[in-house]
Write a protein that holds these residues in place. Structure first.
Motif, PDB file in Angstrom:
ATOM      1  N   TYR A 148       2.869  33.043  32.635  1.00  0.00           N
ATOM      2  CA  TYR A 148       2.640  31.726  33.230  1.00  0.00           C
ATOM      3  C   TYR A 148       1.813  31.875  34.495  1.00  0.00           C
ATOM      4  N   ALA A 149       1.382  30.736  35.011  1.00  0.00           N
ATOM      5  CA  ALA A 149       0.900  30.648  36.391  1.00  0.00           C
ATOM      6  C   ALA A 149       1.995  29.902  37.145  1.00  0.00           C
ATOM      7  N   ILE A 150       2.432  30.449  38.268  1.00  0.00           N
ATOM      8  CA  ILE A 150       3.466  29.758  39.054  1.00  0.00           C
ATOM      9  C   ILE A 150       2.885  29.391  40.414  1.00  0.00           C
ATOM     10  N   LYS A 151       2.918  28.092  40.672  1.00  0.00           N
ATOM     11  CA  LYS A 151       2.395  27.569  41.936  1.00  0.00           C
ATOM     12  C   LYS A 151       3.569  27.475  42.910  1.00  0.00           C
ATOM     13  N   VAL A 152       3.425  28.142  44.034  1.00  0.00           N
ATOM     14  CA  VAL A 152       4.510  28.198  45.022  1.00  0.00           C
ATOM     15  C   VAL A 152       4.090  27.420  46.267  1.00  0.00           C
TER      16      VAL A 152
ATOM     17  N   GLY B 148      -9.888  32.154  33.248  1.00  0.00           N
ATOM     18  CA  GLY B 148     -10.443  31.909  34.593  1.00  0.00           C
ATOM     19  C   GLY B 148     -11.173  30.566  34.687  1.00  0.00           C
ATOM     20  N   GLU B 149     -12.114  30.484  35.609  1.00  0.00           N
ATOM     21  CA  GLU B 149     -12.820  29.222  35.876  1.00  0.00           C
ATOM     22  C   GLU B 149     -14.097  29.115  35.034  1.00  0.00           C
ATOM     23  N   LEU B 150     -14.404  27.895  34.621  1.00  0.00           N
ATOM     24  CA  LEU B 150     -15.670  27.639  33.915  1.00  0.00           C
ATOM     25  C   LEU B 150     -16.831  28.041  34.829  1.00  0.00           C
TER      26      LEU B 150
ATOM     27  N   LEU C  64       3.544  26.736  35.290  1.00  0.00           N
ATOM     28  CA  LEU C  64       2.403  26.084  34.623  1.00  0.00           C
ATOM     29  C   LEU C  64       1.775  26.988  33.565  1.00  0.00           C
ATOM     30  N   ASP C  65       0.957  26.373  32.690  1.00  0.00           N
ATOM     31  CA  ASP C  65       0.167  27.162  31.727  1.00  0.00           C
ATOM     32  C   ASP C  65      -0.640  28.212  32.479  1.00  0.00           C
ATOM     33  N   LEU C  66      -0.728  29.406  31.911  1.00  0.00           N
ATOM     34  CA  LEU C  66      -1.647  30.419  32.440  1.00  0.00           C
ATOM     35  C   LEU C  66      -2.992  30.233  31.744  1.00  0.00           C
ATOM     36  N   CYS C  67      -4.066  30.218  32.534  1.00  0.00           N
ATOM     37  CA  CYS C  67      -5.425  30.122  31.954  1.00  0.00           C
ATOM     38  C   CYS C  67      -6.094  31.475  32.196  1.00  0.00           C
ATOM     39  N   SER C  68      -5.966  32.339  31.201  1.00  0.00           N
ATOM     40  CA  SER C  68      -6.417  33.730  31.425  1.00  0.00           C
ATOM     41  C   SER C  68      -7.937  33.856  31.383  1.00  0.00           C
TER      42      SER C  68
ATOM     43  N   PRO D 155     -16.419  22.279  38.422  1.00  0.00           N
ATOM     44  CA  PRO D 155     -16.298  23.450  37.538  1.00  0.00           C
ATOM     45  C   PRO D 155     -15.197  24.421  37.985  1.00  0.00           C
ATOM     46  N   GLU D 156     -14.878  24.454  39.294  1.00  0.00           N
ATOM     47  CA  GLU D 156     -13.801  25.366  39.741  1.00  0.00           C
ATOM     48  C   GLU D 156     -12.435  24.910  39.206  1.00  0.00           C
ATOM     49  N   ASN D 157     -12.309  23.601  38.966  1.00  0.00           N
ATOM     50  CA  ASN D 157     -11.017  23.078  38.485  1.00  0.00           C
ATOM     51  C   ASN D 157     -10.975  22.932  36.973  1.00  0.00           C
TER      52      ASN D 157
ATOM     53  N   ILE E 157      -7.919  21.504  32.414  1.00  0.00           N
ATOM     54  CA  ILE E 157      -8.212  20.943  33.735  1.00  0.00           C
ATOM     55  C   ILE E 157      -6.983  21.103  34.621  1.00  0.00           C
ATOM     56  N   THR E 158      -7.209  21.454  35.885  1.00  0.00           N
ATOM     57  CA  THR E 158      -6.103  21.717  36.787  1.00  0.00           C
ATOM     58  C   THR E 158      -6.297  21.060  38.143  1.00  0.00           C
ATOM     59  N   ASP E 159      -5.293  21.296  39.000  1.00  0.00           N
ATOM     60  CA  ASP E 159      -5.282  20.865  40.398  1.00  0.00           C
ATOM     61  C   ASP E 159      -5.280  19.353  40.563  1.00  0.00           C
TER      62      ASP E 159
HETATM   63  N1  LIG Z   1      -4.180  24.446  42.282  1.00  0.00           N
HETATM   64  C1  LIG Z   1      -3.623  24.696  41.128  1.00  0.00           C
HETATM   65  O1  LIG Z   1      -2.795  23.943  40.619  1.00  0.00           O
HETATM   66  C2  LIG Z   1      -4.061  25.938  40.439  1.00  0.00           C
HETATM   67  N2  LIG Z   1      -4.901  26.808  41.027  1.00  0.00           N
HETATM   68  N3  LIG Z   1      -5.117  27.806  40.168  1.00  0.00           N
HETATM   69  C3  LIG Z   1      -6.032  28.900  40.514  1.00  0.00           C
HETATM   70  C4  LIG Z   1      -7.306  28.320  41.125  1.00  0.00           C
HETATM   71  C5  LIG Z   1      -8.325  29.365  41.465  1.00  0.00           C
HETATM   72  C6  LIG Z   1      -9.551  28.694  42.078  1.00  0.00           C
HETATM   73  N4  LIG Z   1     -10.104  27.677  41.202  1.00  0.00           N
HETATM   74  C7  LIG Z   1      -9.138  26.676  40.780  1.00  0.00           C
HETATM   75  C8  LIG Z   1      -7.922  27.314  40.149  1.00  0.00           C
HETATM   76  C9  LIG Z   1      -4.423  27.590  39.016  1.00  0.00           C
HETATM   77  C10 LIG Z   1      -3.747  26.399  39.162  1.00  0.00           C
HETATM   78  C11 LIG Z   1      -2.925  25.778  38.081  1.00  0.00           C
HETATM   79  C12 LIG Z   1      -2.463  26.782  37.083  1.00  0.00           C
HETATM   80  C13 LIG Z   1      -3.423  27.916  36.826  1.00  0.00           C
HETATM   81  C14 LIG Z   1      -3.397  28.615  35.616  1.00  0.00           C
HETATM   82  N5  LIG Z   1      -4.194  29.676  35.414  1.00  0.00           N
HETATM   83  C15 LIG Z   1      -5.061  30.040  36.385  1.00  0.00           C
HETATM   84  N6  LIG Z   1      -5.840  31.095  36.115  1.00  0.00           N
HETATM   85  C16 LIG Z   1      -6.815  31.720  36.760  1.00  0.00           C
HETATM   86  C17 LIG Z   1      -7.281  32.967  36.238  1.00  0.00           C
HETATM   87  C18 LIG Z   1      -8.298  33.650  36.851  1.00  0.00           C
HETATM   88  C19 LIG Z   1      -8.947  33.154  38.052  1.00  0.00           C
HETATM   89  C20 LIG Z   1      -8.453  31.853  38.547  1.00  0.00           C
HETATM   90  C21 LIG Z   1      -7.425  31.166  37.939  1.00  0.00           C
HETATM   91  N7  LIG Z   1      -5.152  29.401  37.582  1.00  0.00           N
HETATM   92  C22 LIG Z   1      -4.352  28.344  37.807  1.00  0.00           C
END
Ligand SMILES: NC(=O)c1nn(CC2CCNCC2)c2c1CCc1cnc(N=C3C=CCC=C3)nc1-2
Length: 319
Positions: free
Chosen positions: A58-62, A116-118, A110-114, A159-161, A172-174
């Motif tokens: 997962y991705a864990i936002k703290v 990375g960013e577009l 949260l979902d892990l997005c392995s 594109p970062e999000n 899409i995130t954030d």
């Molecule tokens: N702010 C968030 O909710 C969030 N931020 N990130 C990492 C950021 C890095 C800079 N650009 C925007 C995203 C995440 C999330 C959601 C949940 C989430 C899930 N997977 C990833 N995976 C990444 C893998 C490699 C590089 C960056 C992110 N990242 C996130």
């Protein structure tokens, strides 16, 4: 803060008689092993994490409680959680599985997005061809359509999000700066009439401005983000995927804002004509005259592109 979801883990404990018993307890920070930092925000850090029991990643936002309170960000934290709780059923949006907390922090699992960013992929390739732009553009549009149908305006699409999962599909995130409408059905450009009833106070709605290069003119002139503001950002993203840079970029934020409100941008030579027509119909100063999602989906640039479930089963084109 009401925790979401009732993920439980079975924990071996000893009862009063000294007998070993299995007890189901709500998952907490001890149920995960935390890895590298994926990203850092102004009041949050996102970690790669593995569920120790299931080994799922997962991705864990703290979020640190003390910092949130000190920075008066409680509204943002609750808006993000409410937003993620509304957006549960779409493959193009990072899913919130559950939340928990301890004495110092709040945790979003949260979902892990392995993938990375577009933006990271775009930087490697320089520009995308039309096929790739169509594929990623269609997924982003499909996700925006779902968001808007649930009364959510992202307000900081860029594109970062736009993240990618292990199948190179968009997530899409954030949503920390999203705006929740009380009436999801309000037609584009007229949501602001919901201002009095929207779920966050005006100060939050009025104060927020997205990332300079993608912010819409209405957010710069009358502070009102509407659904069409996300379609302005969509137009900027389509332009950037094909041109390798955003349409509005200057030496300072102020000069970038000037270019936006004056609609000052050009297309590089060789920019595909159908894509140019689409971008020109999204980058319209008046939000009410901007192309609506249905018309974008029927635009010549997306001719032959399928949307809906089939779109998410299609293999990503080779980059
Ligand atoms: N702010 C968030 O909710 C969030 N931020 N990130 C990492 C950021 C890095 C800079 N650009 C925007 C995203 C995440 C999330 C959601 C949940 C989430 C899930 N997977 C990833 N995976 C990444 C893998 C490699 C590089 C960056 C992110 N990242 C996130």
């Amino acid at each position: 803060w009401k925790d979401k979801g009732a993920a439980v883990s079975m924990r071996r404990e000893v009862d009063a008689t000294g007998k070993a018993v299995l007890k189901s307890v709500k998952k907490g920070v001890r149920d995960f092993s935390f890895g590298r930092v994926l990203g850092e925000g102004s009041y949050s850090t996102v970690y790669f994490a593995t569920d120790r029991q299931t080994l799922k990643e997962y991705a864990i936002k703290v979020l640190e409680k003390r910092h949130i309170i000190k920075e008066r960000k409680i509204k943002y934290v609750n808006i993000e959680k409410d937003t993620l709780n509304r957006l549960t059923e779409h493959p193009g949006i990072v899913r919130l599985y559950y939340t928990f907390q301890d004495e110092n922090s709040l945790y979003y699992v949260l979902d892990l997005c392995s993938g990375g960013e577009l933006l990271g992929i775009l930087k490697k390739t320089g520009t995308f061809d039309e096929e790739c732009t169509r594929f990623f553009g269609a997924q982003i549009l499909d996700a925006i359509e779902y968001m808007h149908s649930r009364g959510v305006i992202h307000r900081d699409l860029k594109p970062e999000n736009v993240l990618l999962d292990d199948q190179m599909h968009v997530k899409i995130t954030d949503f920390g700066t999203a705006r929740l409408l009380t009436d999801p059905r309000a037609p584009p450009g007229q949501e602001s009439s919901q201002r009095g009833k929207e779920q966050q106070d005006d100060s939050r709605a009025a104060s927020f401005v997205g990332t300079a290069e993608y912010v819409s003119p209405e957010l710069l002139t009358n502070k009102n983000a509407c659904k069409a503001s996300d379609l302005w950002a969509f137009g900027c993203i389509i332009y950037q995927l094909l041109a390798g840079r955003p349409p509005f970029k200057a030496g300072s934020e102020y000069l970038t804002f000037q270019k936006i409100v004056n609609l000052e941008y050009e297309f590089p030579p060789g920019f595909p004509p159908a894509a140019r027509d689409l971008v020109e119909r999204c980058l319209v100063l008046d939000p009410a005259r901007r192309l609506a999602i249905e018309h974008i989906k029927n635009h010549e640039f997306f001719a032959g592109q399928q949307f809906g479930k089939i779109l998410w089963r299609t293999k990503a084109p080779r980059l």
